[in-house]
Design a protein around this motif. Structure first.
Motif, PDB file in Angstrom:
ATOM      1  N   TRP A  46       0.823  -1.204   0.000  1.00 29.58           N
ATOM      2  CA  TRP A  46       0.000   0.000   0.000  1.00 29.58           C
ATOM      3  C   TRP A  46       0.854   1.250   0.000  1.00 29.58           C
ATOM      4  O   TRP A  46       1.933   1.283   0.579  1.00 29.58           O
ATOM      5  CB  TRP A  46      -0.918   0.019   1.226  1.00 29.58           C
ATOM      6  CG  TRP A  46      -2.049  -0.926   1.063  1.00 29.58           C
ATOM      7  CD1 TRP A  46      -2.022  -2.274   1.267  1.00 29.58           C
ATOM      8  CD2 TRP A  46      -3.362  -0.614   0.617  1.00 29.58           C
ATOM      9  NE1 TRP A  46      -3.246  -2.817   0.981  1.00 29.58           N
ATOM     10  CE2 TRP A  46      -4.088  -1.813   0.584  1.00 29.58           C
ATOM     11  CE3 TRP A  46      -3.993   0.569   0.252  1.00 29.58           C
ATOM     12  CZ2 TRP A  46      -5.419  -1.867   0.198  1.00 29.58           C
ATOM     13  CZ3 TRP A  46      -5.316   0.517  -0.126  1.00 29.58           C
ATOM     14  CH2 TRP A  46      -6.015  -0.689  -0.158  1.00 29.58           C
ATOM     15  N   ARG A  50      -4.216   3.500  -1.041  1.00 23.68           N
ATOM     16  CA  ARG A  50      -4.491   2.672  -2.221  1.00 23.68           C
ATOM     17  C   ARG A  50      -3.370   1.671  -2.451  1.00 23.68           C
ATOM     18  O   ARG A  50      -2.234   1.876  -2.035  1.00 23.68           O
ATOM     19  CB  ARG A  50      -4.717   3.546  -3.445  1.00 23.68           C
ATOM     20  CG  ARG A  50      -3.552   4.386  -3.860  1.00 23.68           C
ATOM     21  CD  ARG A  50      -3.873   5.149  -5.122  1.00 23.68           C
ATOM     22  NE  ARG A  50      -4.189   4.219  -6.181  1.00 23.68           N
ATOM     23  CZ  ARG A  50      -3.497   4.107  -7.303  1.00 23.68           C
ATOM     24  NH1 ARG A  50      -2.482   4.890  -7.524  1.00 23.68           N
ATOM     25  NH2 ARG A  50      -3.819   3.235  -8.219  1.00 23.68           N
ATOM     26  N   THR A 103       2.865  -7.158 -10.324  1.00 26.20           N
ATOM     27  CA  THR A 103       2.418  -5.955 -11.026  1.00 26.20           C
ATOM     28  C   THR A 103       3.575  -4.990 -11.270  1.00 26.20           C
ATOM     29  O   THR A 103       4.549  -4.963 -10.519  1.00 26.20           O
ATOM     30  CB  THR A 103       1.335  -5.197 -10.220  1.00 26.20           C
ATOM     31  OG1 THR A 103       1.883  -4.811  -8.963  1.00 26.20           O
ATOM     32  CG2 THR A 103       0.093  -6.026 -10.044  1.00 26.20           C
ATOM     33  N   VAL A 106      -0.600  -0.284 -11.002  1.00 29.27           N
ATOM     34  CA  VAL A 106      -1.914  -0.464 -10.406  1.00 29.27           C
ATOM     35  C   VAL A 106      -2.678   0.832 -10.663  1.00 29.27           C
ATOM     36  O   VAL A 106      -2.294   1.888 -10.175  1.00 29.27           O
ATOM     37  CB  VAL A 106      -1.828  -0.743  -8.891  1.00 29.27           C
ATOM     38  CG1 VAL A 106      -3.227  -0.863  -8.290  1.00 29.27           C
ATOM     39  CG2 VAL A 106      -1.002  -1.998  -8.612  1.00 29.27           C
ATOM     40  N   ASP A 107      -3.730   0.732 -11.483  1.00 28.85           N
ATOM     41  CA  ASP A 107      -4.506   1.916 -11.854  1.00 28.85           C
ATOM     42  C   ASP A 107      -5.928   1.792 -11.337  1.00 28.85           C
ATOM     43  O   ASP A 107      -6.545   0.725 -11.439  1.00 28.85           O
ATOM     44  CB  ASP A 107      -4.523   2.081 -13.383  1.00 28.85           C
ATOM     45  CG  ASP A 107      -3.127   2.277 -13.940  1.00 28.85           C
ATOM     46  OD1 ASP A 107      -2.439   3.215 -13.477  1.00 28.85           O
ATOM     47  OD2 ASP A 107      -2.727   1.499 -14.832  1.00 28.85           O
ATOM     48  N   GLU A 108      -6.456   2.889 -10.812  1.00 26.43           N
ATOM     49  CA  GLU A 108      -7.821   2.901 -10.308  1.00 26.43           C
ATOM     50  C   GLU A 108      -8.810   2.849 -11.472  1.00 26.43           C
ATOM     51  O   GLU A 108      -8.583   3.456 -12.520  1.00 26.43           O
ATOM     52  CB  GLU A 108      -8.054   4.163  -9.472  1.00 26.43           C
ATOM     53  CG  GLU A 108      -9.230   4.043  -8.555  1.00 26.43           C
ATOM     54  CD  GLU A 108      -9.219   5.090  -7.448  1.00 26.43           C
ATOM     55  OE1 GLU A 108     -10.275   5.222  -6.828  1.00 26.43           O
ATOM     56  OE2 GLU A 108      -8.192   5.749  -7.224  1.00 26.43           O
ATOM     57  N   THR A 109      -9.904   2.090 -11.287  1.00 28.47           N
ATOM     58  CA  THR A 109     -10.989   2.018 -12.263  1.00 28.47           C
ATOM     59  C   THR A 109     -12.283   2.413 -11.554  1.00 28.47           C
ATOM     60  O   THR A 109     -12.282   2.661 -10.350  1.00 28.47           O
ATOM     61  CB  THR A 109     -11.128   0.591 -12.844  1.00 28.47           C
ATOM     62  OG1 THR A 109     -11.466  -0.310 -11.784  1.00 28.47           O
ATOM     63  CG2 THR A 109      -9.840   0.131 -13.525  1.00 28.47           C
ATOM     64  N   GLY A 112     -12.855  -0.575  -9.032  1.00 25.44           N
ATOM     65  CA  GLY A 112     -11.738  -1.227  -8.358  1.00 25.44           C
ATOM     66  C   GLY A 112     -10.401  -0.780  -8.908  1.00 25.44           C
ATOM     67  O   GLY A 112     -10.122   0.416  -8.995  1.00 25.44           O
ATOM     68  N   TYR A 113      -9.601  -1.772  -9.343  1.00 16.69           N
ATOM     69  CA  TYR A 113      -8.249  -1.485  -9.825  1.00 16.69           C
ATOM     70  C   TYR A 113      -7.897  -2.382 -11.005  1.00 16.69           C
ATOM     71  O   TYR A 113      -8.333  -3.531 -11.077  1.00 16.69           O
ATOM     72  CB  TYR A 113      -7.222  -1.715  -8.708  1.00 16.69           C
ATOM     73  CG  TYR A 113      -7.437  -0.798  -7.539  1.00 16.69           C
ATOM     74  CD1 TYR A 113      -6.912   0.483  -7.546  1.00 16.69           C
ATOM     75  CD2 TYR A 113      -8.186  -1.201  -6.442  1.00 16.69           C
ATOM     76  CE1 TYR A 113      -7.125   1.347  -6.478  1.00 16.69           C
ATOM     77  CE2 TYR A 113      -8.410  -0.352  -5.376  1.00 16.69           C
ATOM     78  CZ  TYR A 113      -7.878   0.923  -5.399  1.00 16.69           C
ATOM     79  OH  TYR A 113      -8.103   1.769  -4.352  1.00 16.69           O
ATOM     80  N   ARG A 114      -7.095  -1.859 -11.899  1.00 13.37           N
ATOM     81  CA  ARG A 114      -6.533  -2.638 -12.994  1.00 13.37           C
ATOM     82  C   ARG A 114      -5.088  -2.945 -12.625  1.00 13.37           C
ATOM     83  O   ARG A 114      -4.278  -2.045 -12.408  1.00 13.37           O
ATOM     84  CB  ARG A 114      -6.604  -1.878 -14.313  1.00 13.37           C
ATOM     85  CG  ARG A 114      -5.936  -2.656 -15.454  1.00 13.37           C
ATOM     86  CD  ARG A 114      -6.368  -2.191 -16.808  1.00 13.37           C
ATOM     87  NE  ARG A 114      -7.753  -2.629 -16.974  1.00 13.37           N
ATOM     88  CZ  ARG A 114      -8.710  -1.881 -17.524  1.00 13.37           C
ATOM     89  NH1 ARG A 114      -8.446  -0.677 -17.978  1.00 13.37           N
ATOM     90  NH2 ARG A 114      -9.937  -2.348 -17.647  1.00 13.37           N
ATOM     91  N   LEU A 115      -4.785  -4.239 -12.532  1.00 10.91           N
ATOM     92  CA  LEU A 115      -3.454  -4.701 -12.175  1.00 10.91           C
ATOM     93  C   LEU A 115      -2.742  -5.118 -13.457  1.00 10.91           C
ATOM     94  O   LEU A 115      -3.133  -6.092 -14.097  1.00 10.91           O
ATOM     95  CB  LEU A 115      -3.534  -5.891 -11.219  1.00 10.91           C
ATOM     96  CG  LEU A 115      -4.469  -5.751 -10.011  1.00 10.91           C
ATOM     97  CD1 LEU A 115      -4.518  -7.050  -9.229  1.00 10.91           C
ATOM     98  CD2 LEU A 115      -4.036  -4.594  -9.133  1.00 10.91           C
ATOM     99  N   ASP A 131      -8.436  -7.192 -13.883  1.00  5.44           N
ATOM    100  CA  ASP A 131      -9.314  -6.182 -13.306  1.00  5.44           C
ATOM    101  C   ASP A 131      -9.855  -6.710 -11.981  1.00  5.44           C
ATOM    102  O   ASP A 131     -10.548  -7.727 -11.946  1.00  5.44           O
ATOM    103  CB  ASP A 131     -10.463  -5.850 -14.260  1.00  5.44           C
ATOM    104  CG  ASP A 131      -9.994  -5.034 -15.450  1.00  5.44           C
ATOM    105  OD1 ASP A 131      -9.083  -4.198 -15.276  1.00  5.44           O
ATOM    106  OD2 ASP A 131     -10.524  -5.230 -16.555  1.00  5.44           O
TER     107      ASP A 131
END
Length: 184
Positions: A46, A50, A103, A106-109, A112-115, A131
């Motif tokens: 973390w 996030r 990874t 790590v992008d926020e969607t 959730g998140y796209r790994l 995802d």
């Protein structure tokens, strides 16, 4: 991974499963399998509030056939053991005992998140995206993901029998589900 974060394992009431399909002229004879991975570890690092990185490692010889749909007969204990043995041979588990995912982003969607990272199976590494859906369950977070992995992309020839009249579909669906208490 170092730093603050979470660790997920099967003992935390988390689930990592594979789902296979069957194809070919004799496909009605085969079972669509649900295979649990019983020894694995996922570490989530973390940064602030996030996730910043994820690393997952799974032991191939820990797979357990937990169910099967279709087929001419029900999938019982002996048939499950044969299916497990065939899967271990297909994975060449003695030579390639681990599967890993690490990874690099790590992008926020919206949900959730796209790994995005590197998936290693059967000694072959490829870029892969997962995802991760995050749901607010009140006192905890529900986490789930489903991704498709093509066996042949990793040098694995899908299991077949009856001279190819019945074979496992090249695309295997990998599912993950977990719950985690919210941080204070």
């Amino acid at each position: 991974m170092t730093g603050s974060g979470y660790t997920f394992t099967p003992s935390d009431d988390c689930r990592l499963q594979l789902h296979t399909g069957v194809t070919g002229k004799a496909s009605k004879m085969g079972h669509r399998l649900t295979i649990a991975v019983t020894r694995w570890r996922a570490e989530v690092e973390w940064s602030g509030d996030r996730p910043a990185g994820v690393e997952l490692s799974a032991e191939v010889d820990s797979i357990d056939v937990v169910g099967g749909e279709g087929g001419v007969t029900p999938l019982l204990g002996p048939e499950k053991a044969i299916a497990r043995s065939n899967a271990l041979k297909t994975f060449d588990a003695d030579r390639f005992p681990h599967i890993g995912f690490r990874t690099h982003a790590v992008d926020e969607t919206d949900d959730g998140y796209r790994l995005s990272g590197t998936l290693e199976i059967h000694g072959v590494s490829r870029e892969h995206t997962v995802d991760l859906i995050v749901e607010d369950l009140g006192g905890s977070w529900g986490l789930s993901a489903e991704t498709v992995v093509r066996q042949s992309d990793f040098g694995i020839k899908p299991y077949s029998q009856l001279m190819g009249a019945m074979k496992v579909v090249d695309d295997v669906t990998v599912g993950f589900a977990a719950q985690r208490p919210k941080r204070d």
